[in-house]
Design a protein around this motif. Structure first.
Motif, short mmCIF file in Angstrom:
data_model
loop_
_atom_site.label_atom_id
_atom_site.label_comp_id
_atom_site.label_asym_id
_atom_site.label_seq_id
_atom_site.Cartn_x
_atom_site.Cartn_y
_atom_site.Cartn_z
N MET A 70 0.84 -1.20 0.00
CA MET A 70 0.00 0.00 0.00
C MET A 70 0.87 1.25 0.00
O MET A 70 1.84 1.33 0.75
CB MET A 70 -0.91 -0.01 1.23
CG MET A 70 -1.77 1.24 1.38
SD MET A 70 -3.01 1.12 2.69
CE MET A 70 -2.01 0.77 4.12
N ARG A 71 0.49 2.20 -0.84
CA ARG A 71 1.21 3.47 -0.85
C ARG A 71 0.64 4.40 0.22
O ARG A 71 -0.57 4.46 0.41
CB ARG A 71 1.11 4.13 -2.22
CG ARG A 71 1.86 3.37 -3.31
CD ARG A 71 1.95 4.21 -4.58
NE ARG A 71 0.61 4.59 -5.05
CZ ARG A 71 0.32 5.77 -5.60
NH1 ARG A 71 1.25 6.70 -5.70
NH2 ARG A 71 -0.90 6.01 -6.04
N ALA A 72 1.52 5.12 0.90
CA ALA A 72 1.09 5.99 1.99
C ALA A 72 1.88 7.28 1.97
O ALA A 72 3.04 7.32 1.53
CB ALA A 72 1.27 5.29 3.33
N GLU A 123 8.00 2.56 6.94
CA GLU A 123 8.62 2.00 5.73
C GLU A 123 8.68 0.48 5.75
O GLU A 123 8.82 -0.15 4.70
CB GLU A 123 10.02 2.59 5.57
CG GLU A 123 10.01 4.02 5.06
CD GLU A 123 11.38 4.68 5.10
OE1 GLU A 123 12.28 4.14 5.78
OE2 GLU A 123 11.53 5.73 4.46
N SER A 124 8.54 -0.10 6.94
CA SER A 124 8.53 -1.56 7.03
C SER A 124 7.17 -2.15 6.69
O SER A 124 7.04 -3.37 6.55
CB SER A 124 8.93 -2.00 8.45
OG SER A 124 7.92 -1.65 9.39
N ARG A 125 6.15 -1.29 6.56
CA ARG A 125 4.80 -1.77 6.31
C ARG A 125 4.18 -1.23 5.02
O ARG A 125 3.28 -1.85 4.46
CB ARG A 125 3.88 -1.39 7.49
CG ARG A 125 4.21 -2.10 8.79
CD ARG A 125 3.84 -3.58 8.69
NE ARG A 125 4.08 -4.28 9.97
CZ ARG A 125 5.22 -4.84 10.31
NH1 ARG A 125 6.26 -4.79 9.46
NH2 ARG A 125 5.36 -5.47 11.46
N VAL A 126 4.63 -0.07 4.57
CA VAL A 126 4.00 0.56 3.40
C VAL A 126 5.07 1.17 2.50
O VAL A 126 6.23 1.34 2.90
CB VAL A 126 3.01 1.68 3.84
CG1 VAL A 126 1.87 1.11 4.66
CG2 VAL A 126 3.74 2.78 4.62
N ALA A 168 -2.61 13.64 -2.43
CA ALA A 168 -2.46 12.22 -2.10
C ALA A 168 -3.68 11.42 -2.51
O ALA A 168 -3.58 10.31 -3.04
CB ALA A 168 -2.20 12.06 -0.60
N ALA A 169 -4.87 11.97 -2.25
CA ALA A 169 -6.10 11.29 -2.65
C ALA A 169 -6.20 11.20 -4.17
O ALA A 169 -6.59 10.17 -4.72
CB ALA A 169 -7.31 12.03 -2.07
N ALA A 170 -5.84 12.28 -4.85
CA ALA A 170 -5.87 12.28 -6.31
C ALA A 170 -4.90 11.27 -6.90
O ALA A 170 -5.16 10.68 -7.96
CB ALA A 170 -5.56 13.68 -6.83
N ASP A 171 -3.79 11.05 -6.20
CA ASP A 171 -2.78 10.08 -6.67
C ASP A 171 -3.12 8.64 -6.29
O ASP A 171 -2.36 7.72 -6.61
CB ASP A 171 -1.41 10.44 -6.08
CG ASP A 171 -0.84 11.72 -6.67
OD1 ASP A 171 -1.33 12.16 -7.74
OD2 ASP A 171 0.08 12.30 -6.05
N GLY A 172 -4.22 8.45 -5.57
CA GLY A 172 -4.65 7.10 -5.22
C GLY A 172 -3.92 6.47 -4.06
O GLY A 172 -3.90 5.24 -3.93
N GLY A 177 -3.35 4.95 -0.53
CA GLY A 177 -4.31 4.27 0.31
C GLY A 177 -4.36 4.73 1.74
O GLY A 177 -5.32 4.44 2.46
N LEU A 178 -3.31 5.43 2.19
CA LEU A 178 -3.22 5.82 3.59
C LEU A 178 -2.54 7.17 3.71
O LEU A 178 -1.53 7.43 3.06
CB LEU A 178 -2.43 4.78 4.38
CG LEU A 178 -2.10 5.08 5.85
CD1 LEU A 178 -3.36 5.11 6.69
CD2 LEU A 178 -1.10 4.07 6.41
N ILE A 179 -3.10 8.03 4.57
CA ILE A 179 -2.47 9.29 4.93
C ILE A 179 -2.23 9.24 6.44
O ILE A 179 -3.17 9.10 7.22
CB ILE A 179 -3.33 10.51 4.57
CG1 ILE A 179 -3.57 10.57 3.06
CG2 ILE A 179 -2.65 11.80 5.05
CD1 ILE A 179 -4.52 11.69 2.64
N VAL A 180 -0.97 9.35 6.84
CA VAL A 180 -0.61 9.39 8.26
C VAL A 180 -0.28 10.82 8.62
O VAL A 180 0.54 11.47 7.96
CB VAL A 180 0.59 8.48 8.56
CG1 VAL A 180 0.93 8.52 10.05
CG2 VAL A 180 0.32 7.05 8.12
#
Length: 321
Positions: A1-3, A27-30, A50-54, A56-59
Motif C-alpha cells: 500500500m502506498r502511503a 517504511e517496514s509496512r507501506v 495524495a487522494a488524487a494520486d490514489g 491508500g493511507l495518509i498518516v
C-alpha cells in the motif's frame, strides 16, 4: 500500500528523532512518501494531492489543527438532507500519530498521546489491518472531528492563536488562564445565541455553546473533560449550551466537568446527545471555532452529523465504553 506521511514540523511535541522513528517504522509496512508542511493550508493541499494520486493511507503527525486540515483537504462535501451522508467513492484511510499540544482527536480514538507509543500502536494496527469508520461533524462548509464551539470557546481559541503567533508555548495551563480571562471579560454580557433542534422548541438566552462529535470534549493534561458523555464517533452530535454566567453556576459546572463519570446537569444548562442537526443563530456576530481553530464571527451556523464519513486506522472501540 502506498502511503503519505504528513508532518507538521512546528507542532508542539514533534521532534526530528520522533519523526525519523515514525518514518522508518512505516517504511517496514507501506510504500512511504514523506512531506513536511510549510504554511497554513499546506496539509490540505498535500492530502488533496495524495487522494488524487490514489494513495491508500495518509498518516498525520501533528496536532488537531493539522488533522482537521488534512481531512478538509480530501474529503468531499456531504449530501445533506433527512439522512446526512457522504457520496459513495474511494477515499484514503487516515491514521494519526499525535504531535500537538492537546491531540484530542487521536486520544479520543484510543491512540496514545506519547508519539513513540503511538507509533508502535500504528504499526501493530497496520499489521492486523485494524480500521474503523467514524462519523464527523460538518458546519460552515467544513468538516470537524471532535468539537466546535460558539462564544466563549471561540474567544479562547482566538486568544490562544494570537499568543502562539507571538511565540508563546501552548500548554494546558495557558488554556486554563485564557479561559478564565475570557470568561470574566464576557461575564454579565447579554446572551445572544438561540439553539434550534428539529421537533423541539428553540432554546434562547444562550451565552456560549459546544457541539461535540465525540467525548471527551478536551483534555487537561491526562484529565478528560466530558461535556456530553453520551456522544461518540458512532452517534450524532452532542449539544451543550449554557444560559448563565453566574459564578455559582460556573463553579458547579466546572466541578461536574472535571469529575470522572459525572453527568453535567444544571437548571441553566441545555444538554442533549445524539443530535443529527442543530441550528445556531446569534443576534450579533459571535465567534466560531472548530477543532480548536478560530474561524471568525458568524450570525448563523448549522451543524450536521455525518455518519460513517471517514475510515481511520485506530483501535476498535471498547464495547463496555
Amino acid at each position: 500500500m502506498r502511503a503519505l506521511l504528513i508532518v507538521n514540523p512546528n507542532a508542539t511535541s514533534t521532534t526530528p528523532a520522533g519523526r525519523d522513528l515514525l518514518a522508518h517504522a512505516l517504511e517496514s509496512r507501506v510504500e512511504l512518501a514523506v512531506a513536511h508542511t510549510g504554511h497554513r493550508g499546506h496539509a490540505a493541499e498535500l492530502a488533496q494531492q495524495a487522494a488524487a494520486d490514489g494513495m491508500g493511507l495518509i498518516v498525520v503527525h501533528g496536532g488537531d489543527g493539522t488533522v482537521n486540515e488534512v481531512i478538509n483537504g480530501f474529503l468531499p462535501k456531504p449530501v445533506l438532507g433527512p439522512a446526512n451522508s457522504l457520496s459513495a467513492g474511494w477515499m484514503p484511510r487516515i491514521a494519526v500519530v499525535p504531535g500537538g499540544s492537546a491531540n484530542v482527536f487521536a486520544r479520543s480514538l484510543g491512540t496514545s498521546s506519547d508519539p513513540v507509543v503511538a507509533t508502535n500502536q500504528l504499526i501493530d494496527l497496520l499489521s492486523s489491518d485494524t480500521t474503523r469508520r467514524i462519523g464527523l461533524g460538518y458546519a460552515d462548509d467544513r468538516w470537524y472531528t471532535f468539537t466546535a464551539g460558539m462564544g466563549l470557546d471561540a474567544r479562547v481559541c482566538e486568544a490562544i492563536d494570537s499568543s502562539r503567533n507571538d511565540g508563546h508555548a501552548v500548554t494546558p495551563a495557558r488554556y486554563v488562564r485564557t479561559t478564565v480571562q475570557e470568561f470574566f471579560k464576557s461575564k454579565g454580557s447579554h446572551p445572544t445565541l438561540t439553539v434550534e433542534l428539529e421537533g423541539a422548541e428553540p432554546v434562547s438566552g444562550v451565552h456560549y455553546a459546544f457541539v461535540s462529535n465525540s467525548s471527551p470534549w478536551t483534555y487537561l493534561n491526562t484529565l478528560p473533560v466530558h461535556t456530553n458523555p453520551g456522544t461518540s464517533f458512532d452517534t450524532g452530535l452532542g449539544v451543550f449550551a449554557m444560559r448563565s454566567t453566574s459564578m455559582v453556576s460556573t463553579l458547579r459546572l466546572a466541578r461536574q466537568l472535571l469529575t470522572p463519570g459525572a453527568e453535567p446537569k444544571l437548571d441553566k444548562l441545555f444538554r442533549v446527545d445524539d443530535v443529527p442537526c442543530a441550528r445556531f443563530t446569534s443576534s450579533v456576530p459571535i465567534g466560531l471555532q472548530m477543532d480548536g481553530d478560530y474561524l471568525g464571527l458568524r450570525e448563523e451556523v448549522v451543524f450536521h452529523s455525518v455518519p460513517q464519513a471517514l475510515e481511520v486506522v485506530a483501535p476498535k472501540p471498547d464495547p463496555k465504553g
